[in-house]
Design a protein around this motif. Sequence first.
Motif, PDB file in Angstrom:
ATOM      1  N   ILE B  15       0.840  -1.190   0.000  1.00  0.00           N
ATOM      2  CA  ILE B  15       0.000   0.000   0.000  1.00  0.00           C
ATOM      3  C   ILE B  15       0.883   1.252   0.000  1.00  0.00           C
ATOM      4  CG2 ILE B  15      -0.196   0.313   2.506  1.00  0.00           C
ATOM      5  CD1 ILE B  15      -3.145   0.945   2.088  1.00  0.00           C
ATOM      6  N   ARG B  16       2.074   1.115   0.567  1.00  0.00           N
ATOM      7  CA  ARG B  16       2.998   2.237   0.622  1.00  0.00           C
ATOM      8  C   ARG B  16       3.517   2.583  -0.781  1.00  0.00           C
ATOM      9  NH1 ARG B  16       3.485   2.441   6.013  1.00  0.00           N
ATOM     10  NH2 ARG B  16       3.057   0.206   5.924  1.00  0.00           N
ATOM     11  N   ALA B  27      -3.015   6.381   4.249  1.00  0.00           N
ATOM     12  CA  ALA B  27      -4.393   6.356   4.734  1.00  0.00           C
ATOM     13  C   ALA B  27      -5.379   6.593   3.593  1.00  0.00           C
ATOM     14  CB  ALA B  27      -4.575   7.392   5.825  1.00  0.00           C
ATOM     15  N   ALA B  28      -4.999   7.490   2.709  1.00  0.00           N
ATOM     16  CA  ALA B  28      -5.878   7.801   1.581  1.00  0.00           C
ATOM     17  C   ALA B  28      -6.102   6.557   0.718  1.00  0.00           C
ATOM     18  CB  ALA B  28      -5.279   8.919   0.746  1.00  0.00           C
ATOM     19  N   VAL B  29      -5.014   5.845   0.432  1.00  0.00           N
ATOM     20  CA  VAL B  29      -5.131   4.638  -0.367  1.00  0.00           C
ATOM     21  C   VAL B  29      -6.032   3.630   0.344  1.00  0.00           C
ATOM     22  CG1 VAL B  29      -3.894   2.731  -1.434  1.00  0.00           C
ATOM     23  CG2 VAL B  29      -2.831   4.986  -1.315  1.00  0.00           C
ATOM     24  N   SER B  30      -5.817   3.495   1.626  1.00  0.00           N
ATOM     25  CA  SER B  30      -6.637   2.573   2.408  1.00  0.00           C
ATOM     26  C   SER B  30      -8.113   2.921   2.280  1.00  0.00           C
ATOM     27  CB  SER B  30      -6.211   2.608   3.872  1.00  0.00           C
ATOM     28  OG  SER B  30      -7.060   1.801   4.655  1.00  0.00           O
ATOM     29  N   LYS B  31      -8.384   4.210   2.365  1.00  0.00           N
ATOM     30  CA  LYS B  31      -9.772   4.652   2.244  1.00  0.00           C
ATOM     31  C   LYS B  31     -10.378   4.245   0.907  1.00  0.00           C
ATOM     32  CE  LYS B  31     -10.442   8.608   5.300  1.00  0.00           C
ATOM     33  NZ  LYS B  31     -10.821  10.034   5.338  1.00  0.00           N
ATOM     34  N   VAL B  32      -9.595   4.437  -0.136  1.00  0.00           N
ATOM     35  CA  VAL B  32     -10.078   4.054  -1.459  1.00  0.00           C
ATOM     36  C   VAL B  32     -10.383   2.554  -1.503  1.00  0.00           C
ATOM     37  CG1 VAL B  32      -9.446   3.804  -3.889  1.00  0.00           C
ATOM     38  CG2 VAL B  32      -8.898   5.911  -2.653  1.00  0.00           C
ATOM     39  N   LEU B  33      -9.466   1.776  -0.958  1.00  0.00           N
ATOM     40  CA  LEU B  33      -9.618   0.321  -0.985  1.00  0.00           C
ATOM     41  C   LEU B  33     -10.898  -0.129  -0.299  1.00  0.00           C
ATOM     42  CD1 LEU B  33      -5.986  -0.817  -0.153  1.00  0.00           C
ATOM     43  CD2 LEU B  33      -7.199  -1.094  -2.306  1.00  0.00           C
ATOM     44  N   ARG B  34     -11.200   0.531   0.801  1.00  0.00           N
ATOM     45  CA  ARG B  34     -12.375   0.102   1.571  1.00  0.00           C
ATOM     46  C   ARG B  34     -13.599   0.877   1.151  1.00  0.00           C
ATOM     47  NH1 ARG B  34     -11.257   2.280   6.764  1.00  0.00           N
ATOM     48  NH2 ARG B  34      -9.532   3.492   5.902  1.00  0.00           N
ATOM     49  N   ASN B  35     -13.597   1.523   0.101  1.00  0.00           N
ATOM     50  CA  ASN B  35     -14.340   2.726  -0.236  1.00  0.00           C
ATOM     51  C   ASN B  35     -15.062   3.345   0.951  1.00  0.00           C
ATOM     52  OD1 ASN B  35     -16.232   0.742  -0.370  1.00  0.00           O
ATOM     53  ND2 ASN B  35     -16.243   0.680  -2.600  1.00  0.00           N
ATOM     54  N   ASP B  41     -13.560  12.294  -5.832  1.00  0.00           N
ATOM     55  CA  ASP B  41     -13.492  11.479  -7.040  1.00  0.00           C
ATOM     56  C   ASP B  41     -12.113  11.558  -7.671  1.00  0.00           C
ATOM     57  OD1 ASP B  41     -15.998  10.565  -6.790  1.00  0.00           O
ATOM     58  OD2 ASP B  41     -16.915  11.892  -8.267  1.00  0.00           O
ATOM     59  N   ALA B  42     -11.531  12.747  -7.604  1.00  0.00           N
ATOM     60  CA  ALA B  42     -10.210  12.952  -8.206  1.00  0.00           C
ATOM     61  C   ALA B  42      -9.193  12.022  -7.552  1.00  0.00           C
ATOM     62  CB  ALA B  42      -9.778  14.412  -8.055  1.00  0.00           C
ATOM     63  N   LEU B  43      -9.180  12.048  -6.220  1.00  0.00           N
ATOM     64  CA  LEU B  43      -8.217  11.214  -5.503  1.00  0.00           C
ATOM     65  C   LEU B  43      -8.457   9.737  -5.784  1.00  0.00           C
ATOM     66  CD1 LEU B  43      -6.561  11.656  -2.196  1.00  0.00           C
ATOM     67  CD2 LEU B  43      -7.873   9.568  -2.447  1.00  0.00           C
ATOM     68  N   ARG B  44      -9.698   9.347  -5.708  1.00  0.00           N
ATOM     69  CA  ARG B  44     -10.035   7.939  -5.969  1.00  0.00           C
ATOM     70  C   ARG B  44      -9.509   7.524  -7.348  1.00  0.00           C
ATOM     71  NH1 ARG B  44     -14.370   6.721  -3.826  1.00  0.00           N
ATOM     72  NH2 ARG B  44     -13.727   4.654  -3.144  1.00  0.00           N
ATOM     73  N   GLN B  45      -9.796   8.345  -8.330  1.00  0.00           N
ATOM     74  CA  GLN B  45      -9.359   8.096  -9.698  1.00  0.00           C
ATOM     75  C   GLN B  45      -7.841   7.893  -9.752  1.00  0.00           C
ATOM     76  OE1 GLN B  45     -11.644   7.869 -11.929  1.00  0.00           O
ATOM     77  NE2 GLN B  45     -10.281   7.388 -13.654  1.00  0.00           N
ATOM     78  N   ASN B  46      -7.168   8.856  -9.178  1.00  0.00           N
ATOM     79  CA  ASN B  46      -5.713   8.873  -9.136  1.00  0.00           C
ATOM     80  C   ASN B  46      -5.170   7.579  -8.517  1.00  0.00           C
ATOM     81  OD1 ASN B  46      -3.060   9.477  -8.888  1.00  0.00           O
ATOM     82  ND2 ASN B  46      -3.316  11.112  -7.364  1.00  0.00           N
ATOM     83  N   VAL B  47      -5.678   7.239  -7.362  1.00  0.00           N
ATOM     84  CA  VAL B  47      -5.214   6.053  -6.648  1.00  0.00           C
ATOM     85  C   VAL B  47      -5.522   4.788  -7.447  1.00  0.00           C
ATOM     86  CG1 VAL B  47      -5.610   4.604  -4.630  1.00  0.00           C
ATOM     87  CG2 VAL B  47      -5.354   7.066  -4.356  1.00  0.00           C
ATOM     88  N   MET B  48      -6.722   4.728  -8.002  1.00  0.00           N
ATOM     89  CA  MET B  48      -7.106   3.562  -8.786  1.00  0.00           C
ATOM     90  C   MET B  48      -6.125   3.313  -9.925  1.00  0.00           C
ATOM     91  SD  MET B  48      -9.699   2.095  -7.504  1.00  0.00           S
ATOM     92  CE  MET B  48     -11.379   1.623  -7.884  1.00  0.00           C
ATOM     93  N   GLU B  49      -5.729   4.396 -10.564  1.00  0.00           N
ATOM     94  CA  GLU B  49      -4.787   4.251 -11.678  1.00  0.00           C
ATOM     95  C   GLU B  49      -3.460   3.671 -11.210  1.00  0.00           C
ATOM     96  OE1 GLU B  49      -4.495   8.011 -13.653  1.00  0.00           O
ATOM     97  OE2 GLU B  49      -6.558   7.871 -14.408  1.00  0.00           O
ATOM     98  N   SER B  50      -2.977   4.190 -10.094  1.00  0.00           N
ATOM     99  CA  SER B  50      -1.716   3.673  -9.555  1.00  0.00           C
ATOM    100  C   SER B  50      -1.839   2.195  -9.223  1.00  0.00           C
ATOM    101  CB  SER B  50      -1.324   4.444  -8.291  1.00  0.00           C
ATOM    102  OG  SER B  50      -1.020   5.781  -8.616  1.00  0.00           O
ATOM    103  N   ILE B  51      -2.949   1.836  -8.611  1.00  0.00           N
ATOM    104  CA  ILE B  51      -3.177   0.442  -8.269  1.00  0.00           C
ATOM    105  C   ILE B  51      -3.117  -0.425  -9.521  1.00  0.00           C
ATOM    106  CG2 ILE B  51      -4.970  -1.186  -7.550  1.00  0.00           C
ATOM    107  CD1 ILE B  51      -5.808   0.755  -5.420  1.00  0.00           C
ATOM    108  N   GLU B  52      -3.771   0.084 -10.551  1.00  0.00           N
ATOM    109  CA  GLU B  52      -3.840  -0.634 -11.813  1.00  0.00           C
ATOM    110  C   GLU B  52      -2.444  -0.838 -12.408  1.00  0.00           C
ATOM    111  OE1 GLU B  52      -5.960  -2.809 -14.379  1.00  0.00           O
ATOM    112  OE2 GLU B  52      -6.784  -1.688 -12.676  1.00  0.00           O
ATOM    113  N   THR B  53      -1.730   0.273 -12.577  1.00  0.00           N
ATOM    114  CA  THR B  53      -0.426   0.178 -13.247  1.00  0.00           C
ATOM    115  C   THR B  53       0.588  -0.619 -12.424  1.00  0.00           C
ATOM    116  OG1 THR B  53       0.395   2.231 -12.295  1.00  0.00           O
ATOM    117  CG2 THR B  53      -0.774   2.401 -14.374  1.00  0.00           C
ATOM    118  N   LEU B  54       0.460  -0.582 -11.096  1.00  0.00           N
ATOM    119  CA  LEU B  54       1.418  -1.302 -10.265  1.00  0.00           C
ATOM    120  C   LEU B  54       1.002  -2.761 -10.068  1.00  0.00           C
ATOM    121  CD1 LEU B  54       2.108   1.371  -7.505  1.00  0.00           C
ATOM    122  CD2 LEU B  54       3.645   0.663  -9.339  1.00  0.00           C
ATOM    123  N   GLY B  55      -0.222  -3.046 -10.409  1.00  0.00           N
ATOM    124  CA  GLY B  55      -0.718  -4.408 -10.190  1.00  0.00           C
ATOM    125  C   GLY B  55      -0.812  -4.742  -8.718  1.00  0.00           C
ATOM    126  N   TYR B  56      -1.207  -3.765  -7.940  1.00  0.00           N
ATOM    127  CA  TYR B  56      -1.260  -3.953  -6.491  1.00  0.00           C
ATOM    128  C   TYR B  56      -2.452  -4.794  -6.048  1.00  0.00           C
ATOM    129  CZ  TYR B  56      -2.494  -2.780  -1.689  1.00  0.00           C
ATOM    130  OH  TYR B  56      -2.882  -2.839  -0.383  1.00  0.00           O
TER     131      TYR B  56
END
Lengths: 339, 339
Positions: B15-16, B27-35, B41-56
């Motif tokens: 998550i780090r 914490a922000a990422v955690s929030k997104v994960l647990r919605n 929406d901007a932050l969620r979008q941003n985090v989702m993309e990172s998750i996607e590209t990193l394959g987290y």
Amino acid sequence: MDDGGGRVTRGKVTIRTVAEHAGVSVAAVSKVLRNAYGVSDALRQNVMESIETLGYRPSAAARGMRGRTFTVGILLVEIGNPFIPEVVEGINDILSPSEFKSLMGMGRSHMPVETSLIEQMIDFHMDGLILVAPRMSGAVLDRYARQIPIAVIGHHEATAAHFDTINSDDQRGAMLATEALIAAGHRDIVMLSQAYAPDSSHAVAGQREIGYRTAMQRAGLPGTVVALPYDGDSVPHHLRQFLEQNPRPRAVFCWSDLFAVDLVNIARSMGLRVPEDLAVIGYDNNPLAALPLVDLSSIDQAGRRLGALAAETLLSRMDGRNAPHHILLEPSLVRRTSG
Amino acid sequence: MDDGGGRVTRGKVTIRTVAEHAGVSVAAVSKVLRNAYGVSDALRQNVMESIETLGYRPSAAARGMRGRTFTVGILLVEIGNPFIPEVVEGINDILSPSEFKSLMGMGRSHMPVETSLIEQMIDFHMDGLILVAPRMSGAVLDRYARQIPIAVIGHHEATAAHFDTINSDDQRGAMLATEALIAAGHRDIVMLSQAYAPDSSHAVAGQREIGYRTAMQRAGLPGTVVALPYDGDSVPHHLRQFLEQNPRPRAVFCWSDLFAVDLVNIARSMGLRVPEDLAVIGYDNNPLAALPLVDLSSIDQAGRRLGALAAETLLSRMDGRNAPHHILLEPSLVRRTSG
DNA sequence: GGCATCGTGTGCACCGTTCTACGTAGAACG
DNA sequence: CGTTCTACGTAGAACGGTGCACACGATGCC
């Protein structure tokens, strides 16, 4: 104490509770749990007693974060095939006396489900995986094998470098069956196979086709493979169609008893005599093959032994072995009256 | 990078890693994960993309320590019974579209194995449990139910306060079968049951015995229950013995198709005509009952629906419901030629 | 214009283990 | 008798997330 949701929150006995009760450090308790080096008998005894009286159980989730979970995951294609339980029993034969437990996932013959299950098991930090007849390619398996020790059953990949394979020699088994039919004087022997994805030469059905074709070729006979989809309820229908064709083959080698049992049953109900009008040999020697009215000859691949070997192989790999092991077991023909 | 053991240690994306890549806090990422609440929406979008590209993928083990694992455990008695896969499919029908995954344990019809499996699932911090025909008593279940939400299938305990039960009405099903045999003019109807532990009135076999006896009593007929051990390979032997007794009953109600399919098969192979010499009605309507040469009348208990209902019930309990639900489904008789 | 409110994001303690480093006492050694 | 080993036990930092308390700027309200 009740948190209002009906769950008990008090009493939660952790490693800390044990440490306090025994009057030692948390680290000491941990050492006892892992029976690590550097604990006196007195301390071990003391801690063990506290564990006992408190009814403490270490949290697998917490253990997983740093150490091992002492759990191996078993991925099954499906559980409809009576052959699978045998394999699972074989695995448990080895695992039960060990310190390891197992948890299973059901892939439902569907690759995305399988991969997601494997990932879930990795995410739970399981210590190793046994895959039974997975649908995915060797390349995909290899990727996962870099993250977790893997032993695979029912998936031919004899050159895989990063995981172990345990198989019955499916080519050999198919040859045994085909040769038996040939020896009985049959010439028009058809193989009833399972339709599988084009990229899956590792599938057992494919291996059995090779064995069948080889045996036919050696005898100078033309081989015919009919592939049927294995999608549950349509099987009897397809089998009936197969038997109604004209001319109908006199002998059939069936890739699995899953089909063969139904085939014999349907044939008999159509008034055909087995083996006089239709000789059948199946594969797997599943419990139903032994039913008196079925009495199906079948190739036995010792599922229980396959499972046991897979568990042993995985254990040794989890223990640090790095060189791949690829085991091939000799199948045998169980002769009954069907062919 | 390779740690020398063949495992990949680099690349471990946590998550780090995601937080850094997205330029936000952990914490922000955690929030997104647990919605969870409080993410734009901007932050969620941003985090989702990172998750996607990193394959987290979040670690279930780590999540379990504080929050939920989004996993429910399924405990199966055994997987040899073809009825079980149906139930599992029903469960998955509901779970697949949800955010929850499942992992299974095999109790092997052995209570200590079952309890240890339940404890293991609790130790992995699973969010809920579905137990299929567990061997243990209601009291034991109740103790576990205080630690984790539980829904039970195939275990009659209609007054249980802390867990839910989902059952087919086994008494009713047995009555349906027995009444059908009575209506066909039979009087000497024997029930073939499973030997079960004395303290297990909750077992389905016991419920079916009650239904059988009730129906017989109402018709003014004497009831006879013959209990056979279900320990794998000895079953055909016992069935043959049962059929060789003199006088042999003319009609049999069988607690499970597990026995009934073999019974019909053995009877026919002994030269008995079914149903003329021996009428048989089974229970479970398992896939083999439909085979032409078996053609077994059987009570259908809609396994898939049982599984689905159990999953739904568990989901609602995990969602905070506290009052127990006890569901009873109406079984139906599937008429074939055997009785 | 001052103040409460709201929506968003962050810092940090915490979950229950393992594991590395280190402290310490007594035995062995020269 | 001082020094090095050895055996045993401990402190404290991970592990990878969650969830609470709080900070902060923009709004709404009187």
